[in-house]
Write a protein that holds these residues in place. Structure first.
Motif: not given
Lengths: 442, 219
Positions: B91-101
């Protein structure tokens, strides 16, 4: 030099996070001192860390600009860069600020250190890369002082990069003392903001992402893993941070064969500053040590060794291949003596525990490979438990062995490889140490 | 491909499922996966907090102006250290890919869902600043269709204290779409329940009859 120039020169910075008023930044852009580039180039390269792999440059639908954007995961910890992020570079030519600088170091060098120091200064003069290949405890930092002082007088901008924050923090006070009137900046993960134009920059290798064609002279400390096979982006960072013509000086106790071949200029020091040979590792079999530990038994060769050190009141380090094994062994070690503590990379009390060992409040530490470098404790004894494990490669074993006998008062000590079968890496490490001692004989 | 949390090389583990059914590639290693702690066992029927059948927060809501809004609720994970790290990076570093987890977990829960899936929105300004909506992205990664019904009014809860949050008056308004009878509200993190209770109230007043809630994390 204006404050904004002092900050931006040599740096590549996200426009929105420049610590100056927007108008001032815009003025510099209008004057043409600064250029603005896209965070991620059209062909998918990160402007800051030069990552290009599609595994790390990820595309997504961006709500900021309404298009398909890409962002870089490699350097995301420094603030995310995406296609619609603007990066700023100061491109106006620099005014050299050469001038006499004080030299606050008045120690003396051994003849070998002296030769290496001269050779490095010569390489810098010629603008050629150089490799300083010196064993653990050879006094590498002192060798650099005089060439750095010379470079400072000429107004060169200098960077010393090392892979770990611990090393940078240790170097910082020594550099500030040696160059009292130079601006020294110390940059690592969450380092405090430092103002002015840094003439000497001590930085972790990661921080080099934030520089572009900044340095006239660059030192890479602990360049063992160089070229970084595991993280090629760090190698790119070094290349990018240095000016194209800048010489790079690599410093290592265990340089890779590739690095040795790549660089023409070498200096070698195979003798420690106090002149005594390096302690040579001893092999001791400890069959099925892992099974013993799992069953809750401390293998007897190890137990005997520890008891011997406790009797002689010598501080010791026990290197384990994994955190799980440390956790298994630590209650067993505690039973032998309650002054043996475990320590690993995630331990917040890491620094305190090492301090206690140095002061004698702790008898020994059971550690993972994190303590393999940069720790100096007089009379230290070392055992590697499971030296055959794959985390202990040649370089790691040499570094570990290099913890022993560093001080001039007691240049000897035990370095024992407890193993479950001898590996090539163990042999390579031992051979190399024997080779150093052979070469280092005067 | 490396684990997107610890950078260890991911080892491919073949399985019969993988041979016969399509499975999206794993993005985190087993060690990182084990660090997350699922909510199991008895939990609050409204918010999914592990413990009593009605937790203290929900009890308060039911007593103080927000009764009978939420039919039931569920939350998937505890807010432990690993989850805090994940949340921060996402959310804060905005690492969109992590939605996959957590794509698989969300798909598992929502694949047979018959109500309309309604994500909690961000306000326009926040959305532009963050460049993605963290709830939408979670659903997108899980391949779950959703429909926005709400708009966020000015305030955000992020920087508020517990008392301030629970006293906030109106957070949402309708965006004009028809409100269905059955729906599931989805959010990333459930802290005090203010967001969910407010959203549910707005939707109930607009005609929703059965509102259930689902959150990824229960703090």
């Amino acid at each position: 030099m204006q404050a904004i120039e002092a900050f931006l020169r040599g740096r590549i910075w996200m426009k929105q996070f420049i610590p100056f008023p927007k108008e001032l930044v815009q003025e510099a852009i209008d004057r043409g001192d600064v250029i603005v580039i896209n965070g991620i180039s059209a062909d998918g390269e990160c402007g800051r860390c030069q990552e290009t792999s599609p595994d790390y440059v990820i595309s997504y639908t961006c709500a900021t600009c309404g298009k398909i954007c890409r962002y870089c995961r490699t350097c995301i910890k420094m603030g995310r860069i995406s296609s619609c992020t603007e990066l700023v570079l100061w491109t106006a030519p620099a005014i050299q600020n050469a001038g006499p600088r004080a030299f606050g170091w008045n120690g003396s060098l051994t003849p070998q250190q002296e030769t290496a120091s001269k050779a490095i200064a010569d390489s810098i003069q010629k603008g050629a890369d150089h490799l300083l290949y010196a064993v653990c405890g050879a006094g590498k930092t002192e060798i650099l002082f005089s060439p750095i002082h010379e470079a400072l007088q000429k107004g060169l901008r200098i960077c010393v990069a090392a892979p770990r924050t611990d090393v940078i923090l240790e170097l910082s006070p020594r550099f500030k003392q040696a160059f009292p009137d130079a601006t020294v900046h110390t940059l690592y993960g969450d380092s405090p903001e430092q103002t002015g134009y840094g003439e000497i920059i001590l930085a972790t290798t990661h921080q080099l992402y934030r520089f572009q064609e900044a340095f006239d002279l660059l030192f890479v400390d602990e360049a063992d893993a160089f070229p970084y096979s595991l993280d090629p982006s760090l190698e790119r960072a070094v290349k990018k941070a240095a000016k194209p013509s800048a010489p790079v000086i690599y410093i290592s106790a265990t340089p890779s064969k590739t690095l040795q071949k790549q660089i023409a200029g070498h200096s070698t020091i195979f003798r420690r500053y106090h002149g005594a040979p390096l302690p040579v590792p001893v092999y001791r079999a400890m069959w099925n040590y892992e099974r013993h530990l799992r069953k809750g038994k401390l293998p007897s060769p190890l137990k005997d060794w520890i008891e011997d050190k406790l009797r002689k009141k010598q501080p010791f380090l026990l290197f384990f291949p994994s955190i799980q094994l440390i956790e298994l062994a630590s209650p067993l070690l505690h039973k032998v003596d309650c002054a043996i503590a475990p320590v690993h990379s995630k331990d917040p009390q890491r620094k305190e525990k090492v301090m206690h060992l140095r002061e004698g409040a702790l008898a020994g530490l059971a550690t993972s490979t994190i303590l393999e470098r940069g720790i100096t404790i007089p009379h230290l004894q070392v055992a590697v438990i499971g030296a055959d494990h794959r985390v202990f490669d040649r370089a790691a074993l040499i570094q570990i062995a290099g913890r022993v006998g560093r001080s001039a008062i007691d240049p000897s000590g035990d370095i024992v490889f407890f193993h479950n079968g001898i590996t090539r890496q163990m042999d390579a490490a031992r051979q190399e140490i024997l080779f150093y001692n052979q070469e280092g004989k005067v | 491909m490396n684990c997107c949390l610890c950078e260890q090389t991911l080892r491919f583990v073949p399985s019969w499922r993988g041979i016969f059914l399509y499975e999206p590639p794993e993005v985190v290693c087993q060690l990182c996966r084990n660090e997350f702690s699922k909510i199991t066992g008895p939990c609050c029927k409204f918010c999914g907090k592990e413990g009593e059948t009605i937790c203290r927060d929900c009890h308060y809501w039911e007593q103080h102006g927000y009764p009978d809004l939420i039919r039931s609720g569920k939350s998937l994970y505890h807010y432990n250290d690993a989850m805090k790290d994940w949340f921060h990076q996402y959310k804060f570093l905005k690492d969109v890919l992590l939605a996959q987890v957590f794509a698989k977990d969300l798909r598992e829960v929502l694949k047979n869902e018959r109500g309309v899936v309604v994500p909690i929105p961000l306000n326009e300004e926040k959305l532009r600043e963050r460049s993605f909506s963290q709830v939408d992205q979670l659903l997108l990664a899980a391949n779950i269709p959703y429909r926005h019904l709400l708009e966020k009014c000015g305030e955000t809860l992020g920087e508020k204290t517990r008392q301030e949050r629970m006293a906030t008056k109106q957070l949402f308004r309708l965006n004009g779409e028809a409100v269905p009878k059955q729906l599931v509200l989805v959010d990333d993190l459930y802290t005090t329940g203010t967001t969910m209770r407010q959203a549910a109230k707005t939707l109930q007043q607009a005609g929703a009859e059965s509102i259930r809630i689902l959150t990824l994390i229960r703090a």
